[in-house]
Design a protein around this motif. Structure first.
Motif, mmCIF file in Angstrom:
data_model
loop_
_atom_site.group_PDB
_atom_site.id
_atom_site.type_symbol
_atom_site.label_atom_id
_atom_site.label_comp_id
_atom_site.label_asym_id
_atom_site.label_seq_id
_atom_site.Cartn_x
_atom_site.Cartn_y
_atom_site.Cartn_z
ATOM 1 N N ALA A 75 0.832 -1.206 0.000
ATOM 2 C CA ALA A 75 0.000 0.000 0.000
ATOM 3 C C ALA A 75 0.868 1.259 0.000
ATOM 4 O O ALA A 75 0.563 2.229 -0.702
ATOM 5 N N GLU A 76 1.958 1.257 0.775
ATOM 6 C CA GLU A 76 2.845 2.419 0.806
ATOM 7 C C GLU A 76 3.533 2.636 -0.541
ATOM 8 O O GLU A 76 3.703 3.770 -0.977
ATOM 9 N N PHE A 77 3.928 1.553 -1.179
ATOM 10 C CA PHE A 77 4.564 1.663 -2.488
ATOM 11 C C PHE A 77 3.600 2.254 -3.513
ATOM 12 O O PHE A 77 3.957 3.150 -4.278
ATOM 13 N N LEU A 109 -7.631 14.628 -5.338
ATOM 14 C CA LEU A 109 -7.192 13.278 -5.699
ATOM 15 C C LEU A 109 -6.066 12.776 -4.796
ATOM 16 O O LEU A 109 -6.034 11.601 -4.428
ATOM 17 N N PHE A 110 -5.157 13.671 -4.410
ATOM 18 C CA PHE A 110 -4.067 13.290 -3.505
ATOM 19 C C PHE A 110 -4.614 12.839 -2.155
ATOM 20 O O PHE A 110 -4.212 11.811 -1.623
ATOM 21 N N GLN A 111 -5.535 13.593 -1.610
ATOM 22 C CA GLN A 111 -6.099 13.232 -0.309
ATOM 23 C C GLN A 111 -6.911 11.945 -0.391
ATOM 24 O O GLN A 111 -6.832 11.098 0.500
ATOM 25 N N ARG A 112 -7.667 11.769 -1.452
ATOM 26 C CA ARG A 112 -8.460 10.542 -1.598
ATOM 27 C C ARG A 112 -7.550 9.325 -1.783
ATOM 28 O O ARG A 112 -7.810 8.274 -1.209
ATOM 29 N N LEU A 117 -5.521 4.336 0.367
ATOM 30 C CA LEU A 117 -4.453 3.344 0.414
ATOM 31 C C LEU A 117 -3.812 3.207 1.795
ATOM 32 O O LEU A 117 -3.476 2.099 2.210
ATOM 33 N N LEU A 118 -3.617 4.302 2.498
ATOM 34 C CA LEU A 118 -2.859 4.240 3.742
ATOM 35 C C LEU A 118 -3.737 4.180 4.980
ATOM 36 O O LEU A 118 -3.372 3.524 5.957
ATOM 37 N N ASN A 119 -4.850 4.849 4.974
ATOM 38 C CA ASN A 119 -5.678 4.899 6.175
ATOM 39 C C ASN A 119 -6.921 4.045 6.069
ATOM 40 O O ASN A 119 -7.758 4.088 6.944
ATOM 41 N N LYS A 126 -19.338 11.729 3.564
ATOM 42 C CA LYS A 126 -18.677 12.704 4.439
ATOM 43 C C LYS A 126 -17.191 12.836 4.115
ATOM 44 O O LYS A 126 -16.641 13.942 4.094
ATOM 45 N N SER A 127 -16.501 11.716 3.843
ATOM 46 C CA SER A 127 -15.066 11.781 3.536
ATOM 47 C C SER A 127 -14.817 12.506 2.209
ATOM 48 O O SER A 127 -13.846 13.253 2.086
#
Length: 155
Positions: A75-77, A109-112, A117-119, A126-127
């Motif tokens: 996921a981090e990759f 898009l960056f936040q989504r 992937l990470l959280n 709402k998100s």
């Protein structure tokens, strides 16, 4: 799992940045044309060469040392690869659709992407609303600071 030393990645980014600025430094005009005048590009070229030399030295020293490796989860990759791809697309569309629209799209898009992937962020209404609101407010704040306060034109 991807095995990678954290310092190596940092040094490679530093070398790429110094190489980019070295290339830009070569394009600086030479000035008034006086014989043996180093010109305006002299100091940036010297600094970039020094940075490249010193970071290369650190890279080799770190490469020889035995230390623990940094492990990226899958996921981090994918979050890192997706972020780099988003940055390149943002740079490309910035000149096409302008600062305001491209920055809102990029931040959303960056936040989504990172939330998903990470959280393990949910796909709730709402998100998405929070991401859109953050993108709009952050872009508006950046625009206000640079365009209104500093009187700089944004693309």
């Amino acid at each position: 799992m991807f095995h990678l030393k954290e310092q190596h990645v940092f040094y490679l980014f530093l070398m790429a940045g110094a190489g980019f600025f070295l290339k830009l430094s070569w394009d600086i005009p030479s000035g008034i044309g006086v014989e043996n005048d180093p010109g305006a590009a002299f100091l940036p070229i010297v600094i970039c060469v020094l940075i490249l030399f010193l970071v290369s030295y650190l890279f080799v020293i770190e490469f020889r040392e035995k230390s623990e490796k940094l492990f990226f989860s899958r996921a981090e990759f994918f979050a890192l690869a997706g972020t780099l791809l988003l940055i390149f697309v943002y740079i490309f569309i910035l000149s096409l659709i302008g600062f305001f629209a491209s920055t809102i799209i990029f931040l959303f898009l960056f936040q989504r992407l990172n939330s998903y992937l990470l959280n393990s962020g949910g796909l709730s209404y709402k998100s998405y609303l929070v991401s859109a609101l953050f993108s709009f407010i952050a872009t508006l704040s950046i625009y206000f600071v640079f365009s209104v306060l500093f009187k700089m034109s944004l693309p």
